[in-house]
Structures are given as C-alpha cells and as structure tokens.
Write a protein that holds these residues in place. Structure first.
Motif, PDB file in Angstrom:
ATOM      1  N   ARG A 103       6.001  34.729  -5.913  1.00  0.00           N
ATOM      2  CA  ARG A 103       5.142  34.726  -4.717  1.00  0.00           C
ATOM      3  C   ARG A 103       3.710  34.309  -5.054  1.00  0.00           C
ATOM      4  O   ARG A 103       3.080  33.581  -4.306  1.00  0.00           O
ATOM      5  CB  ARG A 103       5.151  36.085  -4.029  1.00  0.00           C
ATOM      6  CG  ARG A 103       6.443  36.368  -3.309  1.00  0.00           C
ATOM      7  CD  ARG A 103       6.326  37.650  -2.494  1.00  0.00           C
ATOM      8  NE  ARG A 103       7.590  37.986  -1.913  1.00  0.00           N
ATOM      9  CZ  ARG A 103       7.988  37.573  -0.720  1.00  0.00           C
ATOM     10  NH1 ARG A 103       7.214  36.805   0.013  1.00  0.00           N
ATOM     11  NH2 ARG A 103       9.165  37.931  -0.250  1.00  0.00           N
ATOM     12  N   LEU A 104       3.204  34.772  -6.187  1.00  0.00           N
ATOM     13  CA  LEU A 104       1.854  34.380  -6.595  1.00  0.00           C
ATOM     14  C   LEU A 104       1.795  32.879  -6.868  1.00  0.00           C
ATOM     15  O   LEU A 104       0.866  32.197  -6.431  1.00  0.00           O
ATOM     16  CB  LEU A 104       1.396  35.168  -7.824  1.00  0.00           C
ATOM     17  CG  LEU A 104      -0.005  34.846  -8.324  1.00  0.00           C
ATOM     18  CD1 LEU A 104      -1.047  35.170  -7.263  1.00  0.00           C
ATOM     19  CD2 LEU A 104      -0.292  35.597  -9.613  1.00  0.00           C
ATOM     20  N   LEU A 105       2.791  32.369  -7.564  1.00  0.00           N
ATOM     21  CA  LEU A 105       2.821  30.929  -7.843  1.00  0.00           C
ATOM     22  C   LEU A 105       2.949  30.113  -6.556  1.00  0.00           C
ATOM     23  O   LEU A 105       2.305  29.067  -6.419  1.00  0.00           O
ATOM     24  CB  LEU A 105       3.960  30.593  -8.806  1.00  0.00           C
ATOM     25  CG  LEU A 105       3.763  31.092 -10.238  1.00  0.00           C
ATOM     26  CD1 LEU A 105       5.015  30.822 -11.065  1.00  0.00           C
ATOM     27  CD2 LEU A 105       2.535  30.478 -10.878  1.00  0.00           C
ATOM     28  N   VAL A 106       3.746  30.587  -5.600  1.00  0.00           N
ATOM     29  CA  VAL A 106       3.863  29.896  -4.307  1.00  0.00           C
ATOM     30  C   VAL A 106       2.528  29.925  -3.585  1.00  0.00           C
ATOM     31  O   VAL A 106       2.077  28.907  -3.047  1.00  0.00           O
ATOM     32  CB  VAL A 106       4.991  30.517  -3.451  1.00  0.00           C
ATOM     33  CG1 VAL A 106       4.915  30.036  -2.009  1.00  0.00           C
ATOM     34  CG2 VAL A 106       6.358  30.186  -4.055  1.00  0.00           C
ATOM     35  N   PHE A 107       1.856  31.094  -3.581  1.00  0.00           N
ATOM     36  CA  PHE A 107       0.539  31.185  -2.946  1.00  0.00           C
ATOM     37  C   PHE A 107      -0.437  30.192  -3.575  1.00  0.00           C
ATOM     38  O   PHE A 107      -1.131  29.460  -2.873  1.00  0.00           O
ATOM     39  CB  PHE A 107      -0.023  32.611  -3.051  1.00  0.00           C
ATOM     40  CG  PHE A 107      -1.451  32.696  -2.629  1.00  0.00           C
ATOM     41  CD1 PHE A 107      -1.790  32.801  -1.285  1.00  0.00           C
ATOM     42  CD2 PHE A 107      -2.491  32.625  -3.556  1.00  0.00           C
ATOM     43  CE1 PHE A 107      -3.112  32.845  -0.876  1.00  0.00           C
ATOM     44  CE2 PHE A 107      -3.813  32.667  -3.162  1.00  0.00           C
ATOM     45  CZ  PHE A 107      -4.127  32.785  -1.823  1.00  0.00           C
ATOM     46  N   ILE A 108      -0.493  30.182  -4.900  1.00  0.00           N
ATOM     47  CA  ILE A 108      -1.424  29.294  -5.599  1.00  0.00           C
ATOM     48  C   ILE A 108      -1.080  27.836  -5.321  1.00  0.00           C
ATOM     49  O   ILE A 108      -1.964  27.030  -5.001  1.00  0.00           O
ATOM     50  CB  ILE A 108      -1.429  29.602  -7.113  1.00  0.00           C
ATOM     51  CG1 ILE A 108      -2.089  30.959  -7.354  1.00  0.00           C
ATOM     52  CG2 ILE A 108      -2.147  28.515  -7.897  1.00  0.00           C
ATOM     53  CD1 ILE A 108      -1.913  31.499  -8.761  1.00  0.00           C
ATOM     54  N   ALA A 109       0.197  27.487  -5.397  1.00  0.00           N
ATOM     55  CA  ALA A 109       0.615  26.100  -5.146  1.00  0.00           C
ATOM     56  C   ALA A 109       0.287  25.674  -3.717  1.00  0.00           C
ATOM     57  O   ALA A 109      -0.232  24.566  -3.493  1.00  0.00           O
ATOM     58  CB  ALA A 109       2.107  25.934  -5.419  1.00  0.00           C
ATOM     59  N   LEU A 110       0.572  26.529  -2.747  1.00  0.00           N
ATOM     60  CA  LEU A 110       0.278  26.179  -1.350  1.00  0.00           C
ATOM     61  C   LEU A 110      -1.225  26.094  -1.087  1.00  0.00           C
ATOM     62  O   LEU A 110      -1.676  25.246  -0.309  1.00  0.00           O
ATOM     63  CB  LEU A 110       0.936  27.181  -0.399  1.00  0.00           C
ATOM     64  CG  LEU A 110       2.460  27.115  -0.329  1.00  0.00           C
ATOM     65  CD1 LEU A 110       2.998  28.221   0.569  1.00  0.00           C
ATOM     66  CD2 LEU A 110       2.935  25.743   0.136  1.00  0.00           C
ATOM     67  N   THR A 111      -1.994  26.943  -1.732  1.00  0.00           N
ATOM     68  CA  THR A 111      -3.448  26.902  -1.564  1.00  0.00           C
ATOM     69  C   THR A 111      -4.014  25.604  -2.134  1.00  0.00           C
ATOM     70  O   THR A 111      -4.854  24.950  -1.509  1.00  0.00           O
ATOM     71  CB  THR A 111      -4.106  28.132  -2.215  1.00  0.00           C
ATOM     72  OG1 THR A 111      -3.528  29.310  -1.652  1.00  0.00           O
ATOM     73  CG2 THR A 111      -5.602  28.148  -1.973  1.00  0.00           C
TER      74      THR A 111
END
Length: 172
Positions: free
Chosen positions: A43-51
């Motif tokens: 979830r953190l990696l998805v958040f960072i990638a989407l940001t």
C-alpha cells in the motif's frame, strides 16, 4: 552548466523553505507515524507510485499548456528529474533528522508498532537507529513534497521560468 545547477539549487532551496515547515509538522505528529506505520509495504509503494504519477502528470500536462510544443517535452523530462531530485532531498533530510532525533522507543510510541529497527548505529544513549517506520515516513513525506513541487512548477511562473528558460530557443 554551472548556471543551470545554480538555478536548480535556487528553486530547491526556495521550495524547501516553504514546504519544510508543513512537512516538519507532519514528521513530528504521531498520527502520521501511526498512519504510515500501519500501511503494508504494498500500500505504501502504491501510494508513493500514484503520488509520483500524479506529479509527473501535472508537470506533463501543465507544461504543454504553458510552453511551446517544441520545448514542452524536454522541459517535462527535465522537471521530472528535478522532482525526483527534490523528493530525494526531502527523503534524506527527514531520514537524517529521524536518525538524530527519533529513538526506537519513540518510534514504537508514535507508530504503535513494536520493532522495526533495521540498523543500530551504537552511538549514544539511547543508540541512534534506523527504523523501518522512519524510512516509511521519510518516503511518504518525500512523495507528498514531490507532488507539491510539481504543482508549484506549474502554478508559479517564476519557478517554471527558472527551471526551463534555457530550453527556449528562437520563437517557432
């Protein structure tokens, strides 16, 4: 090249000056550590990638609207690299500040999770440590900072000009 580097440093310092206060408040808030600490790695990696994707989209679309077509793509690539450099500066700043000021006990208190010590530097009492939670919070703040930086490049003509003025050749 020296002038170009000076321009990038100038913009980075100017933007960090404005953003650092807000990010520092988030860094020193237990809720941020608890929220980020509860995210799974995925979830953190998805958040960072989407940001970061949002930041690059803002820059790509925004520069196409305000710059000539002939330089918009080169400017978007350049600014994209500068966004990454800006985010790296934020990450290093908070990772360093965290190692110096946030011990393992405080990490546990703020994040609500035990453990997470990746490296104990063995210096001082309590010892300086690098924790999983610290790196997660630093990465989270770096991603937010990158998005704010991208928005600022598009919203502020002076910032945009400083970063792209040398790409403009003779008018089309």
């Amino acid at each position: 090249m020296v002038s170009r580097s000076a321009d990038v440093v100038l913009v980075t310092v100017r933007e960090l000056r404005l953003l650092l206060g807000l990010l520092l408040i988030l860094f020193l808030t237990a809720e941020t550590w608890r929220f980020v600490g509860q995210l799974t790695t995925l979830r953190l990696l998805v958040f960072i990638a989407l940001t970061f994707a949002a930041a690059f989209l803002v820059v790509g679309v925004g520069l196409r609207r305000v710059l000539r077509r002939s330089i918009a793509r080169r400017a978007a690539v350049r600014v994209g690299l500068e966004i990454l450099a800006f985010a790296t500066a934020i990450f290093v700043t908070f990772a360093t500040a965290g190692v110096a000021s946030v011990d393992a006990e405080l990490v546990t208190e703020w994040s609500g999770s035990q453990g997470g010590v990746l490296v104990s530097l063995g210096i001082g009492r309590p010892p300086l440590v690098i924790t999983r939670q610290l790196l997660q919070v630093a990465a989270f703040l770096a991603a937010l900072g990158a998005l704010v930086f991208a928005i600022e490049v598009i919203a502020d003509e002076d910032t945009r000009h400083t970063l792209t003025h040398d790409l403009a050749g003779p008018p089309d």
